[in-house]
Enzyme design. Structure first.
Site, PDB file in Angstrom:
ATOM      1  N   LYS A  42      -0.572  11.127   2.158  1.00  0.00           N
ATOM      2  CA  LYS A  42      -1.430   9.992   1.798  1.00  0.00           C
ATOM      3  C   LYS A  42      -0.564   8.767   1.595  1.00  0.00           C
ATOM      4  CE  LYS A  42      -0.122   9.855  -2.767  1.00  0.00           C
ATOM      5  NZ  LYS A  42       0.648   8.747  -3.394  1.00  0.00           N
ATOM      6  N   GLY A  81       6.437   9.609  -2.626  1.00  0.00           N
ATOM      7  CA  GLY A  81       5.193   8.898  -2.910  1.00  0.00           C
ATOM      8  C   GLY A  81       4.115   9.133  -1.878  1.00  0.00           C
ATOM      9  N   ASP A  97      -2.763  13.740  -8.438  1.00  0.00           N
ATOM     10  CA  ASP A  97      -3.024  13.396  -7.038  1.00  0.00           C
ATOM     11  C   ASP A  97      -3.687  14.530  -6.261  1.00  0.00           C
ATOM     12  OD1 ASP A  97      -2.035  10.863  -7.281  1.00  0.00           O
ATOM     13  OD2 ASP A  97      -0.182  11.215  -6.165  1.00  0.00           O
TER      14      ASP A  97
END
Length: 279
Positions: A9, A96, A134
């Site tokens: 993502k 990330g 997440d």
């Protein structure tokens, strides 16, 4: 053997809008899935054993998110089934891009299907949140506007886009960034609708760039390129990306990446790849 994708993502923006009393930060962000994935293969076993056959250097098996997800699902449902797990990593760790969270979500989705447990999506979302903030968006399965600590999700339609992602050779500590005294935590919250993803920014970016010059260098190079619609760091870093409206524009920049930098090009997705294959 059954093989499933665990996509990366990007955070198209990431605003820190406050902090809870327990120390967790309140965020607003847009998650976008991209066509760049880990692959996870599963082989059913009937003895209840959960075994990861592809350990990651430096990560004890009991801390691996695939293993933790499988064990959590096993405990939640009291199933007597086990699984052999084979993880093929492509998403960089500590970048990330949500690789570990995506692996955990794909494990929950796949085993819910393979073990024929049939938990609802809401039940899987609640399990996912126990593994990390997440994880839920990958179970949610659509690009999303997220609030809270990242668990309050609203589906969002995003235009077609291509991305050039650079991978600085550093491992950013998320905890270090969120506890930094330099981090501002008072960005004014936005409302959905009618916000635009192009009006956002990443509140963590400035702190990371100061602490990790390689991140600043890669981001600076991307910002010099033409035809970008967004140039930003994803999550707490280290990866940085530029968004383009067309594959041709992205390809032109990708082919110019300096030899001293590493990266990849990927297409933006509308849905998680498992949305259609696992119901």
């Amino acid at each position: 053997m059954h093989t499933f994708s665990a996509p990366a993502k990007l955070n198209l923006f990431l605003h820190v809008v406050g902090r809870r009393q327990d120390g967790y930060h309140l965020l607003q962000t847009v998650f976008r899935f991209i066509d760049f994935s880990d692959q996870i293969s599963f082989a059913l076993r009937s003895d209840g054993i959960i075994k990861l056959h592809t350990p990651i250097a430096g990560v004890p098996e009991e801390k691996d998110l695939c293993v933790r997800a499988a064990r959590l699902l096993q405990q939640k449902t009291a199933t007597t089934q086990g699984i052999d797990i084979f993880l093929q990593k492509q998403i960089p760790m500590g970048g990330g891009l949500g690789g570990g969270s995506s692996d955990a979500a794909t494990t929950l989705l796949a085993l819910n299907h393979l073990w024929k447990i049939n938990l609802s999506k809401q039940q899987l979302l609640e399990l996912g949140l126990q593994l990390g903030a997440d994880v839920p968006v990958f179970i949610f399965g659509e690009n999303a506007f997220a609030e809270g600590i990242g668990e309050k999700l609203t589906a969002i339609k995003l235009p077609p886009a291509w991305y050039v992602v650079l991978i600085p050779p550093v491992h950013v500590s998320t905890a270090e960034i969120f506890t930094s005294k330099e981090l501002t935590r008072n960005t004014i919250p936005i409302k959905i609708p009618p916000f635009s993803v192009w009006q956002g920014h990443n509140d963590l970016e400035q702190v990371v760039c100061r602490l990790y010059p390689e991140v600043a260098r890669c981001l600076g190079w991307l910002k010099q390129q033409e035809n970008t619609t967004i140039t930003a760091m994803s999550g707490s870093g280290a990866c940085v990306f530029a968004e383009f409206a067309s594959e041709m524009e992205a390809q032109a920049v990708f082919e110019c990446i300096p030899d001293s930098m590493t990266g990849f090009m990927a297409r933006g997705l509308d849905y998680h790849p498992l949305q259609q294959t696992i119901k």
